[in-house]
Design a protein around this motif. Structure first.
Motif, PDB file in Angstrom:
ATOM      1  N   ASP A  21       0.813  -1.215   0.000  1.00 14.56           N
ATOM      2  CA  ASP A  21       0.000   0.000   0.000  1.00 14.56           C
ATOM      3  C   ASP A  21       0.852   1.273   0.000  1.00 14.56           C
ATOM      4  OD1 ASP A  21      -2.361  -1.586   0.187  1.00 14.56           O
ATOM      5  OD2 ASP A  21      -1.996  -1.794   2.338  1.00 14.56           O
ATOM      6  N   GLY A  22       2.193   1.092  -0.059  1.00 14.41           N
ATOM      7  CA  GLY A  22       3.087   2.240  -0.035  1.00 14.41           C
ATOM      8  C   GLY A  22       3.395   2.743   1.361  1.00 14.41           C
ATOM      9  N   THR A  23       3.051   1.967   2.390  1.00 19.05           N
ATOM     10  CA  THR A  23       3.309   2.323   3.781  1.00 19.05           C
ATOM     11  C   THR A  23       4.659   1.761   4.202  1.00 19.05           C
ATOM     12  OG1 THR A  23       0.942   2.226   4.239  1.00 19.05           O
ATOM     13  CG2 THR A  23       2.408   2.116   6.142  1.00 19.05           C
ATOM     14  N   ALA A  24       5.472   2.575   4.871  1.00 13.90           N
ATOM     15  CA  ALA A  24       6.782   2.114   5.332  1.00 13.90           C
ATOM     16  C   ALA A  24       6.621   1.126   6.493  1.00 13.90           C
ATOM     17  CB  ALA A  24       7.630   3.300   5.766  1.00 13.90           C
ATOM     18  N   VAL A  25       7.338   0.023   6.415  1.00 13.73           N
ATOM     19  CA  VAL A  25       7.356  -0.991   7.472  1.00 13.73           C
ATOM     20  C   VAL A  25       8.824  -1.220   7.840  1.00 13.73           C
ATOM     21  CG1 VAL A  25       6.866  -3.409   8.056  1.00 13.73           C
ATOM     22  CG2 VAL A  25       5.271  -2.121   6.613  1.00 13.73           C
ATOM     23  N   SER A  26       9.114  -1.141   9.144  1.00 12.95           N
ATOM     24  CA  SER A  26      10.483  -1.342   9.630  1.00 12.95           C
ATOM     25  C   SER A  26      10.561  -2.604  10.463  1.00 12.95           C
ATOM     26  CB  SER A  26      10.916  -0.171  10.517  1.00 12.95           C
ATOM     27  OG  SER A  26      10.909   1.025   9.786  1.00 12.95           O
ATOM     28  N   LEU A  27      11.767  -3.158  10.555  1.00 16.00           N
ATOM     29  CA  LEU A  27      11.965  -4.310  11.429  1.00 16.00           C
ATOM     30  C   LEU A  27      11.548  -3.955  12.851  1.00 16.00           C
ATOM     31  CD1 LEU A  27      12.996  -7.210  11.743  1.00 16.00           C
ATOM     32  CD2 LEU A  27      15.244  -6.258  12.230  1.00 16.00           C
ATOM     33  N   ALA A  28      11.821  -2.726  13.270  1.00 15.96           N
ATOM     34  CA  ALA A  28      11.457  -2.294  14.621  1.00 15.96           C
ATOM     35  C   ALA A  28       9.945  -2.403  14.857  1.00 15.96           C
ATOM     36  CB  ALA A  28      11.928  -0.863  14.862  1.00 15.96           C
ATOM     37  N   ASP A  29       9.142  -2.215  13.783  1.00 17.29           N
ATOM     38  CA  ASP A  29       7.679  -2.321  13.907  1.00 17.29           C
ATOM     39  C   ASP A  29       7.245  -3.745  14.245  1.00 17.29           C
ATOM     40  OD1 ASP A  29       7.550   0.340  13.051  1.00 17.29           O
ATOM     41  OD2 ASP A  29       7.207  -0.228  10.959  1.00 17.29           O
ATOM     42  N   LEU A  30       8.111  -4.716  13.980  1.00 20.39           N
ATOM     43  CA  LEU A  30       7.765  -6.128  14.160  1.00 20.39           C
ATOM     44  C   LEU A  30       8.143  -6.650  15.544  1.00 20.39           C
ATOM     45  CD1 LEU A  30       9.075  -7.374  10.697  1.00 20.39           C
ATOM     46  CD2 LEU A  30       6.814  -6.474  11.269  1.00 20.39           C
ATOM     47  N   ARG A  31       8.864  -5.841  16.315  1.00 22.73           N
ATOM     48  CA  ARG A  31       9.276  -6.277  17.650  1.00 22.73           C
ATOM     49  C   ARG A  31       8.045  -6.657  18.470  1.00 22.73           C
ATOM     50  NH1 ARG A  31      13.853  -6.070  15.846  1.00 22.73           N
ATOM     51  NH2 ARG A  31      15.628  -4.927  16.620  1.00 22.73           N
ATOM     52  N   ALA A  78       2.886  -1.451  -6.299  1.00 21.79           N
ATOM     53  CA  ALA A  78       1.675  -1.643  -7.112  1.00 21.79           C
ATOM     54  C   ALA A  78       1.545  -3.098  -7.567  1.00 21.79           C
ATOM     55  CB  ALA A  78       1.694  -0.712  -8.322  1.00 21.79           C
ATOM     56  N   LYS A  79       2.655  -3.720  -7.934  1.00 22.37           N
ATOM     57  CA  LYS A  79       2.602  -5.128  -8.350  1.00 22.37           C
ATOM     58  C   LYS A  79       2.287  -6.014  -7.150  1.00 22.37           C
ATOM     59  CE  LYS A  79       4.776  -8.630 -11.158  1.00 22.37           C
ATOM     60  NZ  LYS A  79       5.957  -9.021 -11.918  1.00 22.37           N
ATOM     61  N   LEU A  80       2.826  -5.668  -5.978  1.00 22.20           N
ATOM     62  CA  LEU A  80       2.532  -6.438  -4.771  1.00 22.20           C
ATOM     63  C   LEU A  80       1.044  -6.342  -4.422  1.00 22.20           C
ATOM     64  CD1 LEU A  80       5.651  -5.523  -2.604  1.00 22.20           C
ATOM     65  CD2 LEU A  80       5.267  -7.585  -3.991  1.00 22.20           C
ATOM     66  N   ALA A  81       0.463  -5.155  -4.580  1.00 24.37           N
ATOM     67  CA  ALA A  81      -0.969  -4.976  -4.310  1.00 24.37           C
ATOM     68  C   ALA A  81      -1.790  -5.838  -5.266  1.00 24.37           C
ATOM     69  CB  ALA A  81      -1.352  -3.502  -4.439  1.00 24.37           C
ATOM     70  N   GLU A  82      -1.377  -5.874  -6.533  1.00 21.72           N
ATOM     71  CA  GLU A  82      -2.069  -6.702  -7.530  1.00 21.72           C
ATOM     72  C   GLU A  82      -1.970  -8.186  -7.165  1.00 21.72           C
ATOM     73  OE1 GLU A  82      -1.771  -7.641 -12.318  1.00 21.72           O
ATOM     74  OE2 GLU A  82      -0.620  -5.964 -11.495  1.00 21.72           O
ATOM     75  N   PHE A  83      -0.789  -8.631  -6.740  1.00 24.27           N
ATOM     76  CA  PHE A  83      -0.546 -10.018  -6.324  1.00 24.27           C
ATOM     77  C   PHE A  83      -1.442 -10.378  -5.149  1.00 24.27           C
ATOM     78  CE2 PHE A  83       3.042 -12.958  -4.525  1.00 24.27           C
ATOM     79  CZ  PHE A  83       2.501 -14.079  -5.136  1.00 24.27           C
ATOM     80  N   ARG A  84      -1.507  -9.496  -4.156  1.00 21.48           N
ATOM     81  CA  ARG A  84      -2.350  -9.748  -2.974  1.00 21.48           C
ATOM     82  C   ARG A  84      -3.815  -9.890  -3.386  1.00 21.48           C
ATOM     83  NH1 ARG A  84      -2.662  -6.169   1.888  1.00 21.48           N
ATOM     84  NH2 ARG A  84      -2.928  -8.001   3.155  1.00 21.48           N
ATOM     85  N   ALA A  85      -4.286  -8.959  -4.222  1.00 21.82           N
ATOM     86  CA  ALA A  85      -5.692  -8.980  -4.631  1.00 21.82           C
ATOM     87  C   ALA A  85      -5.993 -10.211  -5.479  1.00 21.82           C
ATOM     88  CB  ALA A  85      -6.026  -7.705  -5.404  1.00 21.82           C
ATOM     89  N   ARG A  86      -5.122 -10.530  -6.415  1.00 19.59           N
ATOM     90  CA  ARG A  86      -5.344 -11.655  -7.332  1.00 19.59           C
ATOM     91  C   ARG A  86      -5.435 -12.978  -6.592  1.00 19.59           C
ATOM     92  NH1 ARG A  86      -0.982 -14.278 -11.365  1.00 19.59           N
ATOM     93  NH2 ARG A  86      -0.563 -15.347  -9.422  1.00 19.59           N
TER      94      ARG A  86
END
Length: 158
Positions: A21-31, A78-86
């Motif tokens: 979705d274009g949102t930044a995700v960091s390793l720190a967010d996964l702690r 954008a391709k990842l979003a298409e993959f998720r939806a498909r």
């Protein structure tokens, strides 16, 4: 050029990447959550689709055991979003177009492809604990059957 492979017990290399979705995700967010990071060559290709759908089909039991699943490829958001939806994928997909994170995890380098040595993505999976420490590091995994083997390794299947 082969990158250094990571071993269990090592801290996972930090990263910040954009998701589908274009949102930044960091390793720190996964702690605080056990995380399965898997690196795959390309969205919507046969092997990568098989692997992603296997993760999708195992997601409720993986989440039930406290694991979050995140896929990382060189594809643009954008391709990842298409993959998720498909393919009805409900887990996060991250974009690493310059393969810097792939390199940090040792998943970019020389590999055999149809009998030729090529440089590219080495299909790999890492299991991280709540503190971002690698508990499992699997390189050169096969797309088919990998999730079943991972589930068994994690003690989710008898």
């Amino acid at each position: 050029m082969t990158n250094e492979r990571l071993e269990p017990g090592a801290p996972a290399p930090d990263f910040t990447l954009l998701d589908q979705d274009g949102t930044a995700v960091s390793l720190a967010d996964l702690r605080g959550t056990k995380t399965i990071l898997y690196f795959y060559p390309a969205a919507m290709t046969p092997g990568c689709t098989t692997q992603a759908c296997d993760f999708r089909d195992s997601l409720s039991s993986l989440e039930g055991a406290g694991y979050r699943v995140i896929g990382i490829s060189r594809d643009e958001p954008a391709k990842l979003a298409e993959f998720r939806a498909r393919d009805g994928l409900s887990f996060t997909l991250l974009s690493d177009p310059d393969h810097a994170v792939h390199s940090a995890y040792g998943t970019w380098g020389e590999k055999m492809n149809y009998g030729k040595v090529v440089e590219g993505v080495i299909r790999s999976t890492f299991v991280l604990d709540e503190d971002g420490i690698i508990t499992e590091a699997m390189y050169n995994v096969k797309a088919t059957g990998h999730v079943a083997r991972l589930r068994k390794m994690l003690g989710l299947d008898a």
